[in-house]
Design an enzyme around this catalytic site. Structure first.
Site, PDB file in Angstrom:
ATOM      1  CB  ALA A  31      45.281  17.291  56.075  1.00 15.55           C
TER       2      ALA A  31
ATOM      3  N   GLY B 289      49.957  18.147  54.131  1.00 17.13           N
ATOM      4  CA  GLY B 289      49.804  16.717  53.864  1.00 17.13           C
ATOM      5  C   GLY B 289      50.170  16.342  52.434  1.00 17.13           C
TER       6      GLY B 289
ATOM      7  CD  GLU C  60      52.815  16.088  56.674  1.00 15.68           C
ATOM      8  OE1 GLU C  60      51.614  16.392  56.458  1.00 15.68           O
ATOM      9  OE2 GLU C  60      53.277  15.961  57.821  1.00 15.68           O
TER      10      GLU C  60
ATOM     11  CD  GLU D  35      51.559  21.054  57.864  1.00 13.57           C
ATOM     12  OE1 GLU D  35      52.543  21.802  57.627  1.00 13.57           O
ATOM     13  OE2 GLU D  35      51.403  19.953  57.310  1.00 13.57           O
TER      14      GLU D  35
END
Ligand code: HXC
Length: 258
Positions: free
Chosen positions: A66, A109, A112, A132
């Site tokens: 992200a 992300g 993911e 993260e």
């Protein structure tokens, strides 16, 4: 094209979606999320699309996570009220089979997003991880759940607690990756697999996908019962008639996706 952060191309019945922020290692900004979800939902509604391949632009990354710079200034209320990342869930709800073609970093992300796809085809350069924790946060696009289902508690805890990366070999051994291919062949191989999938009966492929995904949502007995109902239902398709007739006639099936 109509999008600013992604590219969408068609190759026969396959759609290729390329995350296109190479200078930011394809970091998944809100714009990338909105555009990817909008584009894939449109492709999902298109009867001429039988498989969607998602890949990253550039040599270095599928997606390095992200967008950290976009998240950095946000408060709890910002994240909660905007329901940050929830739109990504819709990618997992597509009926059309999806393939992640991963070269380089698939972190946070990015990992993911790969796990939201049905198959992960990795280049031998691929690197997976949920880093993260290094940033003082935890996965937010389903990583703690999908990674654990994909690779089990031992590796998921290792990755989520230490933030270390895993190479393509380890990811394949662990069950996160469907196939590893030489880097130079990645897109060709992913498109070939997509071509195979999109040549199968689209409605039957959707049912196969739905049946496999059910395994993550229910008990064994209920899952088998669900599969049995779908198995009976495929006998209502023209493609079942064609597929079995073609076998008897020793020729390839010509599915009409009905
Ligand atoms: C924003 C990013 C980015 C990211 C890289 N960039 N990753 N920008 N968000 N996730 C940008 C860098 O700032 C830099 O921009 C450019 O891309 C190139 O990256 P470099 O770091 O210079 O490349 P390199 O030295 O090769 O290192 C590659 C890397 C590193 C190891 C992948 O970029 C990295 O650690 N990135 C972050 C990985 C990560 O932590 N992902 C998880 C994010 S959190 P400039 O402008 O400087 O050239 C997440 C889950 C969210 O995904 C859930 C929590 C809410």
């Amino acid at each position: 094209g109509p999008y600013s952060t992604i590219l969408v191309e068609r190759r026969g019945r396959t759609a290729l979606l390329t995350l296109n922020r190479p200078k930011a290692l394809n970091a998944l900004s809100l714009d990338v999320m909105r555009e990817t979800v909008e584009a894939t939902e449109a492709l999902d509604r298109d009867p001429d699309v039988g498989c969607i391949v998602i890949t990253g632009s550039g040599e270095k990354a599928f997606a390095a996570g992200a967008d950290i710079k976009e998240m950095q200034p946000r408060s709890y209320m910002d994240m909660y009220l905007s329901d940050w990342f929830t739109a990504w869930d819709r990618l997992g709800q597509l009926r059309t089979p999806t393939i992640a073609a991963v070269r380089g970093y698939a972190l946070g992300g990015g990992c993911e997003l790969a796990m939201l796809c049905d198959l992960v085809i990795a280049s031998d350069t691929a690197v997976f991880g949920q880093p993260e924790i290094r940033l003082g946060v935890i996965p937010g696009i389903g990583g703690s759940q999908r990674l654990t289902r994909a690779v089990g508690k031992a590796k998921a805890m290792d990755l989520c607690l230490t933030g270390r990366n895993m190479d393509a070999e380890e990811a394949e051994r662990a069950g996160l990756v469907s196939r590893i291919v030489p880097d130079a062949d990645l897109l060709e191989e992913a498109l070939a697999v997509a071509g195979t999938v999109s040549g199968r009966s689209a409605p039957v492929a959707m049912m196969a996908k739905e049946a496999v995904n059910r395994a993550f949502e229910t008990t064994l007995a209920e899952g088998v019962r669900f599969e049995r109902r779908l198995f009976h239902a495929v006998f209502a398709t023209e493609d079942q008639k064609e597929g079995m007739r073609a076998f008897s006639e020793k020729r390839p099936a010509a599915f009409t996706h009905r």
